[in-house]
Structures are given as structure tokens and as C-alpha cells.
Design an enzyme around this catalytic site. Sequence first.
Site, PDB file in Angstrom:
ATOM      1  N   HIS A 281     -18.413  35.905 -30.614  1.00  0.00           N
ATOM      2  CA  HIS A 281     -19.668  34.974 -30.950  1.00  0.00           C
ATOM      3  C   HIS A 281     -19.095  34.407 -32.674  1.00  0.00           C
ATOM      4  O   HIS A 281     -20.155  34.623 -33.545  1.00  0.00           O
ATOM      5  CB  HIS A 281     -20.863  35.866 -31.220  1.00  0.00           C
ATOM      6  CG  HIS A 281     -20.942  36.591 -29.984  1.00  0.00           C
ATOM      7  ND1 HIS A 281     -21.950  35.825 -28.903  1.00  0.00           N
ATOM      8  CD2 HIS A 281     -20.753  37.614 -29.551  1.00  0.00           C
ATOM      9  CE1 HIS A 281     -21.834  36.974 -27.953  1.00  0.00           C
ATOM     10  NE2 HIS A 281     -21.131  38.068 -28.449  1.00  0.00           N
TER      11      HIS A 281
ATOM     12  N   ASN B 166       0.715  -1.213  -0.134  1.00  0.00           N
ATOM     13  CA  ASN B 166      -0.047  -0.093   0.017  1.00  0.00           C
ATOM     14  C   ASN B 166       0.775   1.250   0.159  1.00  0.00           C
ATOM     15  O   ASN B 166       0.529   2.368  -0.778  1.00  0.00           O
ATOM     16  CB  ASN B 166      -1.057   0.042   1.137  1.00  0.00           C
ATOM     17  CG  ASN B 166      -1.938  -1.023   1.247  1.00  0.00           C
ATOM     18  OD1 ASN B 166      -2.004  -1.746   0.062  1.00  0.00           O
ATOM     19  ND2 ASN B 166      -2.654  -1.405   2.164  1.00  0.00           N
TER      20      ASN B 166
ATOM     21  N   LYS C  65      -8.583  16.163 -52.010  1.00  0.00           N
ATOM     22  CA  LYS C  65      -8.710  16.472 -50.518  1.00  0.00           C
ATOM     23  C   LYS C  65      -7.330  16.784 -49.848  1.00  0.00           C
ATOM     24  O   LYS C  65      -6.384  15.908 -50.037  1.00  0.00           O
ATOM     25  CB  LYS C  65      -9.533  15.644 -49.608  1.00  0.00           C
ATOM     26  CG  LYS C  65     -10.853  15.705 -50.168  1.00  0.00           C
ATOM     27  CD  LYS C  65     -11.649  16.826 -49.552  1.00  0.00           C
ATOM     28  CE  LYS C  65     -11.846  17.055 -48.414  1.00  0.00           C
ATOM     29  NZ  LYS C  65     -13.115  16.586 -47.580  1.00  0.00           N
TER      30      LYS C  65
ATOM     31  N   SER D 201      -7.838  12.004 -48.782  1.00  0.00           N
ATOM     32  CA  SER D 201      -8.847  11.155 -48.700  1.00  0.00           C
ATOM     33  C   SER D 201      -8.928   9.943 -49.572  1.00  0.00           C
ATOM     34  O   SER D 201      -8.110  10.071 -50.577  1.00  0.00           O
ATOM     35  CB  SER D 201     -10.056  12.044 -49.358  1.00  0.00           C
ATOM     36  OG  SER D 201     -11.308  11.347 -49.646  1.00  0.00           O
TER      37      SER D 201
ATOM     38  N   TYR E 283      -6.570   1.872   2.210  1.00  0.00           N
ATOM     39  CA  TYR E 283      -6.632   1.297   0.848  1.00  0.00           C
ATOM     40  C   TYR E 283      -7.744   0.501   0.644  1.00  0.00           C
ATOM     41  O   TYR E 283      -8.274  -0.152   1.686  1.00  0.00           O
ATOM     42  CB  TYR E 283      -5.082   0.494   0.924  1.00  0.00           C
ATOM     43  CG  TYR E 283      -5.010  -0.207  -0.422  1.00  0.00           C
ATOM     44  CD1 TYR E 283      -4.641   0.641  -1.553  1.00  0.00           C
ATOM     45  CD2 TYR E 283      -5.620  -1.434  -0.666  1.00  0.00           C
ATOM     46  CE1 TYR E 283      -4.300   0.131  -2.824  1.00  0.00           C
ATOM     47  CE2 TYR E 283      -5.314  -2.007  -1.991  1.00  0.00           C
ATOM     48  CZ  TYR E 283      -4.859  -1.250  -3.184  1.00  0.00           C
ATOM     49  OH  TYR E 283      -4.598  -1.617  -4.218  1.00  0.00           O
TER      50      TYR E 283
ATOM     51  N   GLU F  59      -7.856  17.751 -35.838  1.00  0.00           N
ATOM     52  CA  GLU F  59      -9.266  17.397 -35.516  1.00  0.00           C
ATOM     53  C   GLU F  59      -9.110  16.142 -34.388  1.00  0.00           C
ATOM     54  O   GLU F  59      -9.905  15.893 -33.553  1.00  0.00           O
ATOM     55  CB  GLU F  59      -9.790  16.715 -36.832  1.00  0.00           C
ATOM     56  CG  GLU F  59     -10.349  17.686 -37.860  1.00  0.00           C
ATOM     57  CD  GLU F  59     -10.697  17.115 -38.897  1.00  0.00           C
ATOM     58  OE1 GLU F  59     -11.438  15.770 -39.073  1.00  0.00           O
ATOM     59  OE2 GLU F  59     -10.640  17.769 -40.044  1.00  0.00           O
TER      60      GLU F  59
ATOM     61  N   LYS G  19      -4.578   3.533 -12.468  1.00  0.00           N
ATOM     62  CA  LYS G  19      -3.300   3.626 -13.279  1.00  0.00           C
ATOM     63  C   LYS G  19      -3.593   4.046 -14.728  1.00  0.00           C
ATOM     64  O   LYS G  19      -2.912   4.697 -15.238  1.00  0.00           O
ATOM     65  CB  LYS G  19      -2.343   2.559 -13.036  1.00  0.00           C
ATOM     66  CG  LYS G  19      -1.670   2.755 -11.615  1.00  0.00           C
ATOM     67  CD  LYS G  19      -0.979   1.406 -11.442  1.00  0.00           C
ATOM     68  CE  LYS G  19      -0.946   1.053  -9.792  1.00  0.00           C
ATOM     69  NZ  LYS G  19      -2.232   0.812  -9.149  1.00  0.00           N
TER      70      LYS G  19
END
Length: 460
Positions: A156, A110, A283, A277, A317, A290, A325
Site C-alpha cells: 500500500h 492472402n 530542475k 526545465s 480474408y 515518465e 500492421k
Amino acid sequence: MDKMWSGRFSAGASSLLDEFNASIMYDRKLYREDIEGSLAHASMLAKQGILTSDELAQIVDGLNQVSKEIESGEFQWNISDEDLHMGIEKRLTALIGDAGKKLHTARSRNDQVAVDFRRFVIRKNGELVDALKRLMQEIVVVADKHTETLLPGMTHLQHAQPINFGFHLGAYLSMFKRDIERFESSALRNNVSPLGCAALAGTPHDVDRGMTAELLGFDSVSVNCLDTVSDRDFALEILFNISTMMMHISRLSEELVMWSSYEFGFVELSDAYSTGSSIMPQKKNPDVPELLRGKTGRVYGSLMGLLTVMKGLPLAYNKDTQEDKEGVFDAIETAEISLEILKEAIKTMEVKAHNMEKACAIGHLSATDLADYLVEKCGIPFREAHFITGRAVAKGEEINVDLSKMEFKYLKEIDERINEDVMEFLALRHSMNARTSEGGTATVRTQEQLAYFKNFLEGQ
Ligand code: ARG
């Protein structure tokens, strides 16, 4: 029946339990911290007369051997050993015999896991700070070149006032500087040693907690053992700090995505950091920003996951804590690669200054300057000035001319108190440079801000 804790059991564990209970396949990441922790603990036990110097020497040799085996990949990680602590101790004992069995005196898994994980997280706080600084350096390089490049400042997502691109990037530098400070303060706050707390209540052995704390680079020893063995605030903090940092990264990413579109055309990401693409040959997609935006969600998930694991846990504990983890490891790895790739994308992108400036000619960006002119030069109260300016904007819309390009005669028609010198105030560059208040966008102020960030980066 080869489990270390098998004494009170008469039947072996099912293999299903082994699989369910084990953390060894992921907590092995903590091996460096675990071995260093054991070395410090053994040295302290020897100094206190709990181990002989010969036993200490054997333990040191054995642990160094284990470390080599792990690094070379020959170490056998067995799921039946449950976690890395027991896997390493078992191997140590196989190598050196009885001395290995004494290492766990005055210690529990622990406090051991609390030491390992805490030190791992503190080390990662430092590494993330370094990575953030490298990112900031690159942003400063780009910002420095564009303290006179106009672009529409928005609120905005509507054109608001002209600013410069260096100033815009300065906003992100501010965010990343705060992120650095958060990582640093978390490391400082949590740099207390759990070693010597044992299972929950301390130990009757005459341990020197100060000594192991010092050997392991902690600032001090923790105050209350019951808290210490189940405290995971340090893990929550790094998750929150990474989440906040990723939120900042996602905001910049969103802008990079928009700016890469034809509609904006403010930047072009380099080929090395763009993708194509599979169907549309023309593209060039901004997958990097992203994905950075997307990975933010995954990090938030880890933060919510651990907050939920910790919620309502009774002292001290509980095995639930073993679930601390993987989310932290994943968030740290995500943060590391995100910082690196964002840095490279920024370093290699093309800034299309011409398009930024062109975009400023739409949306009457200097309208506030006309209102300010009416207040300052004509003594008109701001509310009235606002209204008059609104009429000038309406005129611009009617004749399809931006306020910054409007002929004086139209302005004079709207309010005869307006004089010819207004033209200078409506020019976009003038408007940007007029904002000289502290922290403002004027080129001189932007340069001052960039100097501040450079100073911060150098001073560290
Ligand atoms: N693998 C455990 C964890 O990560 C170590 C501590 C286990 N302690 C115990 N008493 N079961 O939390």
C-alpha cells in the site's frame, strides 16, 4: 489501367481510393520477408516442374536486383501499386519480363501477406528476447552490488518490512524473465507456414508446402487454409506480450520517478538520461521513466485496436486485416527503444544506498519480527502477539522512537514475558536476514535468486 487486377474493370480507380486502399507506404517494412518468401515459392515451383530452371534463375536474379534497389533507396514505392507485394512483383516483371508473371502461380496475396507478417513478427519476438536479456544483465549487475543494501519493503506504499535492494530488483528480473518466456512460446506456437494456402481454399497446383515451410524456417505447415489466411493471433500475441512487458516497465518506471524525488532520494538518474526545465533552472526531471510509463498506454491502444479489428470478422480474408500492421510496427518500435533506454538509464543511475537505509528507520519495519519473537520465544498465540506488538508500536509513536531503536525497558513494561534477547530481533538488518524462506529477502536467498537469473541468462 496498370493495376494487376484490372482485367475485370473498365474504369480506373480514383486517386482517392488509391490513397485509402494502399498499405505500401508502411507494409514495405516487410520487404525482406516478402522477397525471401518469393524466392522460396519460386524454388518450390521449379522443383515441382511448374517453372523451368531458366525461369527460376531469372526470378532469383530479378528478386536480388529488387532487393538491392530497395536497400539502396532507389526503389520506387508507388501508392497506385497498393501494397508491397504488387509493387515488388511489378518491378520484377519490368526487370525480367514473362518469367516474372509466372511467380504468382499457386499463390495469393492472402497467403503471401500471412507469410511475410508472420515471419516478421516471429523475427521480432527473437529480437525482443535478446533486448530483454540485455536489460536483465544490467539489472543483475546493479542487484548484485546491493544484496545488503536495506530499503523499506512496502505494501500500500506504506513501510512494511525491511528488504534489500537486490531483492527488490529481483522482482523485476522475475517479470522480465516471464516476458521472455512469453515471446518465446508465442514464436514457437505460431511458427507454421501459410504458404500454399493461396486465397483461402488451397490450390489445385501440385505444390510442396513442406518444402517452402522448411526453406523459410517454419516448423511445419498450417493445418487449415481457411483459418490460416485470416489468422492474426500471432500479431495479437506480440501485442499482448509487449503490453505486458510495458506494464512491467511502467511499474519500474513509476518507482524510478518516485525514487528520484527529494522525498525518497533513493536514486539519481544520470545527466545523460535526465532532462531540464525550460523555466526552472534547478530542475532535473525523470522524463525517461515518465515517458516509458506513458508509452505503455500507446501500446495498449494497439492491442485494443487489433482485437477490435478482428472481432466478428467472417471467414476468411477481409481487407480489415490490412489494419493489422501499423499498430504492431509501432508497438515493436516502442518496445525496442524502451528496452534500450531503460537499460541505459539503469546502468548509469546512482543508487543512494545511504538514503534507502535511512528510510528504513521510520515506520517500525521490524514490528512483524517482534510478533514473531513473541510467538517463537514466548509461546504466545500470533493474534495476541500481534496485539502486544501494536501496543509497542503505539509506545514508539508516543515517544517518537522507531521500534528498532526502542529501549528494552519500554518493551518489558508492555509485556513482561519479553526478554533482553528481543533487541537482536528488532534490528533491521537482522529482520531482513531472518527472512530465509525460499524466495525470501535474506541476503543469502537474494544471492541465490540472482544466481538463478544469471544461470537463466547464460543458459539461453
Ligand atoms: N495488403 C493486403 C494486406 O495487408 C494484402 C492482402 C490483400 N489481399 C486481397 N485479396 N486484397 O492485408
